[in-house]
Design a protein around this motif. Structure first.
Motif: not given
Lengths: 222, 268
Positions: B81, B103, A96-100, B62, B66, B84, A93-94, B77, B69
């Motif tokens: 985010e 993190f 993916r979000i980081a990449q986005t 999640l 995601t 996050y 998950v993380l 999404q 993307r």
């Protein structure tokens, strides 16, 4: 009720403190105390463990969050679920979000750079337009000025030519007038002498010579 | 057993056998799939079920959120985010950019506690964090991480944590003792805070809800009187949703601050 039996039978055991508690129990629940006599001695150690197990499973006196018989199960299942959760967050998950977010950040930065570049181009275009406009204006001014000068010059030369022509004509006219005047004046002398001769002849003075007349005329005129 | 029945007099009382009015019943562990390994009772219980449900709901959400993307995020999404960036900024503010190594841990702790607390708000659902052993395990996980990272990164320099700068020499032993004690009690306060909040909130809610049932069984006057506890219950429910979020936030925030100590022991 079986567990209550076990605990009361404990009164018959050797443990002094436990028998104290059991006496209290017999006070409240006499039948159990007598009924449990048969399996008296060996159950002393089981006292607490059977008690808590029963309460844990059923609805007993132990406050559930403090019931230690449930701890191993909760710890193990927490380790399994939270471990798996951590793994899935960290690996799937993380990232993916980081990449986005990264992609979006890059895209925005690129777009801003592109916009900046286009703005620069626009500014350059505006500047060159302004310059061209200024040049055109200057050129127009130049053309206007040269045209004005040329026209002025041709006007001046024509005027000069015309003035020259007039002056020469005037000079000719003056000359002609002078000639006419001179010739007129010459004829005045001749007419005067002819008239004088005729007068003399009529007066009977004889005939005056030409020379005398001329001499007399010039004397008169002074 | 008899001793316990004296301490907890509810044991024999029939009234407390009724599930509806017993505020403690909701914390009962029930075995769903009995399982015993090496003499330890590792049954799959209702607590395990809701841990698994938390795992499934959160991960499912999640992953689904995601999966697109999208450059322009969908609603789901943007929730993912938001979570996050919320946690990331919290961690960055508390522990600096170095803290971002942890993190995944902070994010997992926050989401796990938050979702399990919110699931616990559904009637008849079990609240995982209402058991001290669960919160203690999570707090000890953080405590152990702090110790390991602290000593691995700074060696004995990590002990500078207990020596605040600018303290006069005479007071230093006293201050150090206080620092050490406060450090060692961290996992206690860290875990009890979450546990006690969830436990007390759910009990209060249950007690007031129980008043509604008891009063309304008394006839017309009782039903009229039950409006008060009903209003109270509605208010408490809203408050409990706030607490469910707030306690997850506080747990994560404290984790960030403790990790900051591991990364920068001389920093305070």
């Amino acid at each position: 009720m079986a567990s209550e039996n076990t605990s009361t039978t404990h009164t018959e055991g050797t443990d002094a403190a436990a028998s104290g508690a059991a006496t209290h129990a017999t006070g409240t629940d006499a039948t159990h105390a007598t009924g449990g006599d048969a399996m008296a001695p060996a159950t002393g150690d089981l006292h607490t463990s059977t008690g808590t197990a029963d309460h844990g499973g059923g609805h007993g006196g132990t406050f559930p969050p403090f019931d230690s018989s449930n701890y191993p199960s909760q710890l193990v299942w927490l380790a399994i679920t939270f471990g798996l959760f951590y793994y899935l967050m960290a690996k799937v998950v993380l990232p993916r979000i980081a990449q986005t977010l990264e992609q979006r950040h890059d895209r925005i930065a690129n777009d801003l750079a592109e916009a900046e570049k286009l703005k620069g181009e626009t500014d350059a275009a505006i500047a060159s337009y302004e310059q061209a406009l200024a040049e055109a204006r200057q050129k127009a001014g130049d053309i206007a000025r040269t045209t004005r000068d040329r026209v002025q010059k041709s006007i001046d030369s024509e005027r000069a030519a015309a003035e020259d022509g007039l002056a020469s004509k005037m000079a000719d006219a003056e000359k002609h007038i002078a000639n006419v005047k001179a010739s007129a004046l010459g004829e005045v002398d001749e007419i005067a002498s002819e008239t004088a001769q005729t007068l003399i002849g009529m007066l009977g003075g004889g005939k005056a010579t030409k020379a005398e007349l001329t001499k007399a005329l010039s004397e008169v005129r002074g | 057993m008899t001793g316990q029945s004296a301490r907890y007099p509810r044991q024999g009382e029939q009234g407390f056998r009724r599930v509806a009015n017993d505020p403690i019943h909701q914390f009962q562990i029930q075995r769903i799939i009995p399982l015993e390994v090496g003499g330890l009772d590792l049954s799959f219980t209702n607590s395990s079920l809701f841990m698994a449900a938390t795992l499934a709901v959160t991960t499912g959400f999640l992953v689904l959120a995601t999966s697109g993307r999208g450059l322009v995020p969908s609603r789901l999404q943007s929730i993912a985010e938001m979570a996050y960036e919320f946690i990331a900024s919290m961690l960055r503010d508390a522990a600096g950019t170095q803290g971002l190594r942890f993190f995944p841990l902070v994010f997992s702790l926050f989401m796990f506690i938050l979702v399990s607390n919110l699931l616990g708000m559904v009637p008849y659902f079990f609240t995982v964090a209402s058991h001290l052993i669960v919160t203690a395990a999570l707090a000890l996980l953080v405590f152990a991480t702090v110790l390991i990272v602290g000593f691995a990164r700074h060696g004995l320099g990590f002990l500078k944590l207990f020596v605040p700068s600018g303290v006069p020499g005479v007071l230093l032993p006293l201050v150090m003792a206080i620092e050490v004690i406060s450090f060692l009690t961290r996992p206690v306060s860290h875990s009890v805070r979450l546990f006690a909040n969830m436990l007390a909130g759910h009990i209060t809610l249950k007690v007031f809800a129980g008043f509604i049932v008891s009063l309304s069984s008394l006839g017309a006057v009782g039903i009229a009187g039950a409006i008060l506890p009903l209003a109270m219950t509605i208010g408490l429910t809203a408050l409990e949703f706030l607490v469910a979020f707030l306690q997850a936030y506080v747990f994560a925030m404290l984790t960030c601050m403790y990790l900051n100590d591991a990364l920068h022991p001389g920093g305070h």
